[in-house]
Design a protein around this motif. Structure first.
Motif: not given
Length: 302
Positions: A138-143, A145, A156
């Protein structure tokens, strides 16, 4: 694991002990032979002790090497399976953003290995992110984006069990240049000797080079001097020490150059100041204008 299994199967049964945590290294006062003391209370005596025990090396501590240092960077790694296949070819792709870098390496036509290098991730309350795979994703996907959609889709859909988050460490190039990597018949190899950032993809390769060179040096010294006269313990130990000195001398400058290049690359990926970045770019240009020269190094035959 496949590599470890292949290597293990070529050794005599009982050679490898699993689940043994090494606590310390000691030298026998009477024979000067090293012994490795384990958590279960037992010890392993050896004529030659080569520490291949990674970043937090017990053997490196015995050699009085300075502890490895931390970059302010972490790296998330994972695998993504594409059941219907992907169209990435077999090329290594790296995309750099302002705060992180995403890399992708196809394993075969359905499996892809990827990594994301970024500043150390922090969770709620400012604490370092735990090792929970779903939270890492989740935090990697946020980083990432703002990265290309295929990169976001790849992460994902990644296999949660394959995800890991690791703080990046290094051993200073000047430490490798001046430190003594041998004490008696004890030395180090791999990350225990030269922990470096993954920016060149040479850490594992350098470890394999170490094993080839140290085996060759030991074989040459012992083969040339193994006769009836030289079987006396003190003569054999002297030859072992000479072989280890030869190994360290042969490896030192190769490792200094690799660690310097990875150290500069790591500083460029951190939030270093403009002056530091300028100096890093100048040194990279002056010392490593041929960016792929390190891949053409030949450590010789076994």
């Amino acid at each position: 694991m496949d590599l470890i299994t292949a290597l293990a199967e070529s050794l005599p049964r009982g050679t490898i002990r699993l689940g043994c945590q090494a606590l310390s290294v000691r030298l026998d006062s009477s024979t000067s032979s090293p012994s490795l003391h384990l958590q279960n209370g037992s010890s392993i005596k050896a004529k030659v002790l080569i520490g291949c025990d990674g970043t937090n090396s017990v053997v490196a501590d015995f050699l009085d090497l300075k502890p490895s240092k931390l970059f302010s960077l972490s790296e998330v790694r994972g695998f993504t399976m594409y059941p219907s296949g992907h169209n990435f070819g077999n090329q290594f792709v790296q995309v750099k953003g302002d705060k992180c870098t995403v890399g992708r390496i196809p394993i075969h036509n359905k499996l892809v290995y990827w990594f994301v290098t970024q500043k150390v991730m922090y969770g709620r309350g400012g604490l370092e992110v735990p090792k929970d795979p779903e939270l890492i994703r989740q935090l990697t996907l946020e980083a990432i984006k703002d990265f290309p959609s295929e990169m976001i889709d790849m992460i994902s859909k990644s296999d949660t069990k394959s995800l890991s988050n690791t703080r990046l460490r290094y051993r200073s190039p000047w430490d490798i240049l001046v430190r003594n990597f041998r004490k008696g018949s004890v030395t180090v190899a791999g990350d225990a000797m030269h922990t470096m950032g993954p920016f060149l993809g040479q850490g594992g390769s350098a470890g394999i080079e170490d094993s080839i060179v140290i085996a060759r040096c030991l074989a040459q010294e012992l083969a040339e001097n193994y006769d009836k006269k030289s079987r006396a313990r003190n003569i054999m130990m002297m030859k072992v020490e000479e072989a280890l000195d030869k190994y360290v001398k042969e490896r030192r400058m190769r490792l200094v150059l690799l660690s310097t290049q990875t150290y500069l690359a790591g500083l460029l990926q951190q939030d270093s100041g403009l002056i530091v970045k300028f100096v890093c770019i100048f040194l990279m240009t002056a010392l490593f204008s041929d960016m792929t020269r390190h891949t053409r190094y030949d450590c010789g035959c076994l």
